[in-house]
Design an enzyme around this catalytic site. Structure first.
Site, PDB file in Angstrom:
ATOM      1  N   HIS A 162      54.775  51.627  38.405  1.00 44.93           N
ATOM      2  CA  HIS A 162      56.101  51.205  37.939  1.00 44.93           C
ATOM      3  C   HIS A 162      56.517  49.904  38.623  1.00 44.93           C
ATOM      4  CE1 HIS A 162      60.364  51.846  36.686  1.00 44.93           C
ATOM      5  NE2 HIS A 162      60.616  51.267  37.848  1.00 44.93           N
ATOM      6  N   GLU A 163      56.350  49.852  39.952  1.00 45.01           N
ATOM      7  CA  GLU A 163      56.723  48.645  40.686  1.00 45.01           C
ATOM      8  C   GLU A 163      55.773  47.487  40.365  1.00 45.01           C
ATOM      9  OE1 GLU A 163      59.484  48.290  42.335  1.00 45.01           O
ATOM     10  OE2 GLU A 163      60.017  50.394  42.005  1.00 45.01           O
TER      11      GLU A 163
END
Length: 225
Positions: A162-163
């Site tokens: 996600h990051e």
């Protein structure tokens, strides 16, 4: 059909951090177009992180990024994965025969920073526009090593991917941030006057973005400067 190996750990501890002041990053991570593996992903341990905790932290970093490599491989429909990782440790740590000398690696060029100078929530510094890559990802030691903190913010494999979307692709969060009264799940488009969901711009496609599908990584290297 050849099988892609999702992650190989080539432990190279690099020794040396002289500056931690700059917010700007000059990442060297790249996507190997032959085997589609991200190479030279640099993880830097911030000075102040306890050296005595490093054995456990190293194991958790390896486990987290192995899981993230698999998640990325699935999320990109078998297009990309993390192939090699280098780890930079602080200059004031004791020397070790397992460490290698740095060449280009510095704290300011790191893609991921293991830091305890803020809260434990994983986050990415991305001050640019949607579709522009960010500066770096920050993970706390507690997030990686404390199960209670890990459970609070989610599985490291999924969270890191996600990051990574923020960091590499410039993807914005497509959800509201809890506790921020100015951040909402929906907004009114000032041009069309239509209500739209909070998300990255739909005008940016995989083909149109200059940063599309450019990721990379390598084995684990622990570096010393």
């Amino acid at each position: 059909m050849a099988t892609i190996q999702l992650l190989v750990f080539c432990l190279t501890v690099l020794f040396a951090i002289s500056s931690v002041s700059s917010l700007e990053s000059s990442s060297r991570v790249y996507l190997n177009v032959t085997d589609r593996g991200y190479q030279d992903l640099l993880i830097a341990i911030q000075p102040g992180v306890s050296e005595s905790d490093f054995p456990q932290l190293l194991d958790e970093i390896k486990e987290a990024f192995t899981a993230a490599s698999r998640q990325l491989y699935v999320a990109t429909r078998r297009f990309a994965y993390f192939k090699t990782v280098r780890i930079l440790v602080p200059a004031d740590w004791a020397d070790s025969a397992d460490y290698q000398q740095v060449t280009w690696e510095t704290y300011d060029t790191s893609d991921v920073r293991i830091s305890s100078d803020a809260n434990d929530q994983p986050q990415t510094q991305q001050p640019g526009q949607c579709g522009e890559p960010g500066m770096y990802m920050r993970l706390s030691p507690s997030y990686l090593t404390n199960p209670a903190v890990t459970d609070r913010y989610g599985s490291p494999g999924q969270v890191i991917v996600h990051e990574w979307a923020h960091l590499r692709y410039g993807v914005f969060d497509e959800h509201a941030n809890p506790g921020d009264i100015n951040d909402h799940e929906f907004y009114t488009n000032p041009i069309t006057d239509e209500v739209e969901a909070t998300r990255c711009a739909i005008g940016i496609s995989e083909e149109s973005s200059p940063y599309n599908m450019i990721l990379g990584r390598r084995w684990f290297s622990i570096l010393e400067t």
